[in-house]
Design an enzyme around this catalytic site. Structure first.
Site, PDB file in Angstrom:
ATOM      1  N   HIS A 184       0.815  -1.220   0.000  1.00 14.53           N
ATOM      2  CA  HIS A 184       0.000   0.000   0.000  1.00 14.53           C
ATOM      3  C   HIS A 184       0.841   1.259   0.000  1.00 14.53           C
ATOM      4  CE1 HIS A 184      -3.990  -1.868   1.399  1.00 14.53           C
ATOM      5  NE2 HIS A 184      -4.019  -1.573   0.127  1.00 14.53           N
TER       6      HIS A 184
ATOM      7  N   ARG B  38      -9.900  -3.416 -15.063  1.00 14.33           N
ATOM      8  CA  ARG B  38      -9.623  -4.843 -14.807  1.00 14.33           C
ATOM      9  C   ARG B  38     -10.316  -5.249 -13.507  1.00 14.33           C
ATOM     10  NH1 ARG B  38      -4.098  -3.393 -16.998  1.00 14.33           N
ATOM     11  NH2 ARG B  38      -3.586  -4.980 -18.534  1.00 14.33           N
TER      12      ARG B  38
ATOM     13  N   GLU C 109      -7.232 -11.000 -28.144  1.00 14.68           N
ATOM     14  CA  GLU C 109      -5.928 -11.279 -27.541  1.00 14.68           C
ATOM     15  C   GLU C 109      -5.462 -12.707 -27.813  1.00 14.68           C
ATOM     16  OE1 GLU C 109      -6.200 -10.208 -23.402  1.00 14.68           O
ATOM     17  OE2 GLU C 109      -8.192 -11.037 -23.190  1.00 14.68           O
TER      18      GLU C 109
ATOM     19  N   ASP D 255      -1.464 -10.292 -24.124  1.00  9.30           N
ATOM     20  CA  ASP D 255      -1.750 -11.700 -24.382  1.00  9.30           C
ATOM     21  C   ASP D 255      -1.577 -12.061 -25.847  1.00  9.30           C
ATOM     22  OD1 ASP D 255      -2.326 -13.033 -21.939  1.00  9.30           O
ATOM     23  OD2 ASP D 255      -4.060 -11.725 -21.736  1.00  9.30           O
TER      24      ASP D 255
ATOM     25  N   ARG E 215       4.159 -14.903 -20.745  1.00 12.25           N
ATOM     26  CA  ARG E 215       4.468 -13.502 -20.422  1.00 12.25           C
ATOM     27  C   ARG E 215       5.033 -13.318 -19.020  1.00 12.25           C
ATOM     28  NH1 ARG E 215      -1.629 -10.783 -20.322  1.00 12.25           N
ATOM     29  NH2 ARG E 215      -0.934  -9.333 -18.748  1.00 12.25           N
TER      30      ARG E 215
ATOM     31  N   CYS F 159      -5.508  -1.865 -25.787  1.00 15.18           N
ATOM     32  CA  CYS F 159      -5.368  -1.607 -24.355  1.00 15.18           C
ATOM     33  C   CYS F 159      -4.201  -2.369 -23.715  1.00 15.18           C
ATOM     34  CB  CYS F 159      -6.666  -1.923 -23.614  1.00 15.18           C
ATOM     35  SG  CYS F 159      -7.153  -3.640 -23.739  1.00 15.18           S
TER      36      CYS F 159
HETATM   37  C1  PEP Z   1      -3.765  -7.677 -22.606  1.00 13.38           C
HETATM   38  O1  PEP Z   1      -3.696  -8.906 -22.611  1.00 13.38           O
HETATM   39  O2  PEP Z   1      -3.129  -6.943 -23.388  1.00 13.38           O
HETATM   40  C2  PEP Z   1      -4.614  -6.996 -21.610  1.00 13.38           C
HETATM   41  C3  PEP Z   1      -4.820  -5.698 -21.657  1.00 13.38           C
HETATM   42  O3  PEP Z   1      -5.161  -7.762 -20.630  1.00 13.38           O
HETATM   43  P1  PEP Z   1      -4.345  -8.268 -19.347  1.00 13.38           P
HETATM   44  O4  PEP Z   1      -2.989  -7.624 -19.377  1.00 13.38           O
HETATM   45  O5  PEP Z   1      -5.151  -7.879 -18.176  1.00 13.38           O
HETATM   46  O6  PEP Z   1      -4.287  -9.730 -19.577  1.00 13.38           O
HETATM   47 MG    MG Z   2      -5.144 -10.025 -21.535  1.00 16.98          MG
END
Ligand code: PEP
Ligand code: MG
Length: 579
Positions: A195, A302, A439, A463, A473, A510
């Protein structure tokens, strides 16, 4: 000779100032036997300390200016709540009785037991909540042994402009120190998800945590350099280094001031194309940061983080309250709420228990797959998102779609939930835009299908790159293969952008790639007009957008798309980025 200490830089910036060592004092605790007839007195002593701790926190809470964001006072409220929790108040009392021991020892035993539980948790966010327990325990402990922390709300003369060195700081102390005008802080313990770190980021306070040691050669009043970007604290430096850092600091401040001027300006390219620039958020404090950076809305909320920092599952009403609080904070700006993306690296105790252990969790029951299998988990979220849509411009987004069948199943479920809400006379937006994340390579390759059936698409490059290049990843060993410029990745992105244009479905990006200025010109040249990025990256991206003319970058972007030689791709990207 200069001294350099390294740790984890948790917020950006350089701070130069005089050291203020926050004496927190070591607390050594020993067991002492308490005669049977004095046990009740010992219990009273413990209870008095808890009351004093509560009192102290209330004083700190009241001394924080009213303008401080609610998220910051929330941290202190969390500690106040812990002081009401029987784990910290009743359990030590029982221990004093059973073992006939001193209050300090009982508190230590209970602290160690709780720490063990936290250490065994898989979720890194929950694991760091151990820090909160420690902060509260140490406050009570210092009262018990008469060694109190001195962050006196009145003493701000020496603290102004200082770099505070401490073993650890509680969120309450951090908020107070910031109010007293410190330039930054360095702590020996703590991690990037604690935090205190979250708070430092949201306050824009340069800070380093987890240095483990602070050599005694660094004395109170010494001038030091805190480089939060590199995670380094430099002491005893020569005048040339100091001058260089002052220059860098001025440069950063100037750059920040210039960027801040862009806050209320629309994101428009040099040749007049309007770009939609919104923010990604995970926690409530990110929404405030997004607003401060002038985001035009939230492109990715998210929601799984709501499920992660706890041991129970938030029900429909609690989720609704959370979504409404974000909608309210946004004051009419649009928000895209992503349905649960649990599974794989995002573990939560909310995940339904299963005997099955997946060998490849990223390819297993994750995100929409998990939700469609466990509709008891999914339906309350769909209801909460839909109900929130009655109060503001809410969009709903489905993660990790891969097939038409899956999409049809989700759409049918959403329809069913809508009918149910209608029967119950609960308000919602019948026309709530429903979008999907692209993704998975299969979804990108069949993007026309998704563009036809959905209101909007959003490319999740984090992803998409993982699945396209077959690299985990979160696995350090293969990070070197993670390449947003791989021709396969770029061509998939282009296919999605083009599919969106063909079927009039807006396409956003995103993933982290959208928030990296190295790729902004390329993406604009590929036809992307909708970026959702982390709040801290927003103004940098807007700056590049302002300086980019689509007409100039489209040709080179097309050349890059036709290239399969990585060296040539980098060369052409350099050309693009120098335009
Ligand atoms: C992505 O996969 O690019 C994404 C935005 O989702 P997350 O990073 O939450 O898997
Ligand atoms: Mg993702």
């Amino acid at each position: 000779m200069s001294i350099s200490i390294s740790g984890i830089g948790i917020s950006h910036g350089i701070a130069i100032g005089a050291v203020y060592r926050l004496e927190q004092g070591d607390v050594e605790v020993y067991e002492a036997a308490i005669p049977k007839d004095l046990v009740e007195d010992e219990i009273s002593r413990f209870r008095r300390s808890v009351r004093t701790a509560r009192q102290q926190l209330k004083v700190i809470r009241n001394s924080i200016p009213e303008t401080t964001p609610a998220d910051i006072t929330d941290f202190i409220d969390t500690h106040l709540l812990m002081l009401e929790d029987s784990m910290l108040t009743a359990a030590p009392v029982e221990l004093i009785r059973q073992r006939q021991c001193n209050a300090e020892w009982a508190l230590k035993i209970q602290r160690d037991a709780l720490a063990k539980v936290f250490d065994e948790m898989d979720d890194p966010y929950l694991r760091t909540r151990k820090d909160d327990v420690d902060h509260v325990v140490m406050r009570i402990m210092r009262i018990l042994i008469g060694k109190e922390t001195h962050t006196d709300p009145q003493d701000n003369t020496r603290l102004r402009g200082a770099i505070v060195l401490a073993h650890d700081l509680t969120p309450a102390e951090t908020a107070l120190l910031q109010h007293q005008g410190i330039a930054g802080f360095v702590t020996e313990s703590g991690g990037p998800l604690a935090h205190t770190a979250i708070l430092a980021r949201s306050l824009g306070l340069p800070a380093i945590v987890g240095t483990h040691i602070t050599p005694h050669q660094i004395r109170d009043g010494d001038t030091v350099i805190l480089d939060a970007v590199q995670g380094a604290l430099l002491a005893d430096v020569d005048s040339a280094t100091l001058r260089e850092y002052r220059r860098l600091q001025r440069q950063q401040q100037k750059h920040r001031t210039e960027l801040n001027r862009l806050k209320d300006q629309p994101a428009v390219t040099g040749d007049g194309t309007r770009i939609h620039l919104v923010a990604n958020v995970e926690l409530r404090e990110d929404v405030l940061a997004a607003r401060r950076a002038g985001a035009e809305g939230i492109g990715l909320y998210r929601t799984e983080f709501l499920f992660m920092n706890r041991s129970d599952i938030p029900d429909e009403e609690e989720q609704l309250r959370q979504y409404l609080s974000v909608v309210k904070t946004l004051k009419g700006l649009p928000i895209t709420i992503r349905t649960l993306d649990l599974g794989s690296d995002k573990k939560s105790s909310a995940e339904p228990a299963s005997e099955h252990v997946s060998a490849n969790p990223a390819l297993g029951l994750r995100a929409i797959r998990l939700c469609l299998k466990h509709t008891d988990l999914f339906r309350p979220q769909l209801r909460a998102i839909l109900r929130a849509s009655a109060k503001g411009p809410v969009h709903m987004m489905i993660p990790m779609l891969s097939s038409a069948h899956e999409l049809d199943e989700v759409m049918a479920l959403i329809d069913d939930v809508k009918q149910e809400l209608h029967r119950e006379r609960l308000a919602f937006d019948w026309n709530i835009p429903i979008g999907g994340m692209i993704e998975v390579p299969a979804a990108a390759l069949s993007a026309t299908l998704f563009a036809r059936k959905l209101d909007f698409l959003s490319i999740g490059t984090n992803d998409l790159i993982q699945y396209t290049l077959a690299i985990d990843r979160v696995d350090d060993e293969v990070t070197y293969l993670y390449d947003p410029l791989h021709p396969a990745v770029l061509r998939l992105i282009k296919m999605v952008i083009d599919a969106g244009k063909q079927y009039d479905a807006p396409v956003a990006m995103c993933g982290e790639m959208a928030g990296d200025t190295r790729y902004t010109r390329l993406l604009l040249g590929m036809g992307l007009t909708d970026f959702s990025v982390h709040p801290t990256a927003l103004l940098e991206i807007k700056d590049v957008i302002h300086h980019c003319r689509i007409a100039d970058v489209t040709g080179i972007a097309n050349n890059i798309l036709e290239q399969d030689d990585p060296v040539k791709i980098i060369e052409q990207l350099d050309v693009l980025n120098k335009m």
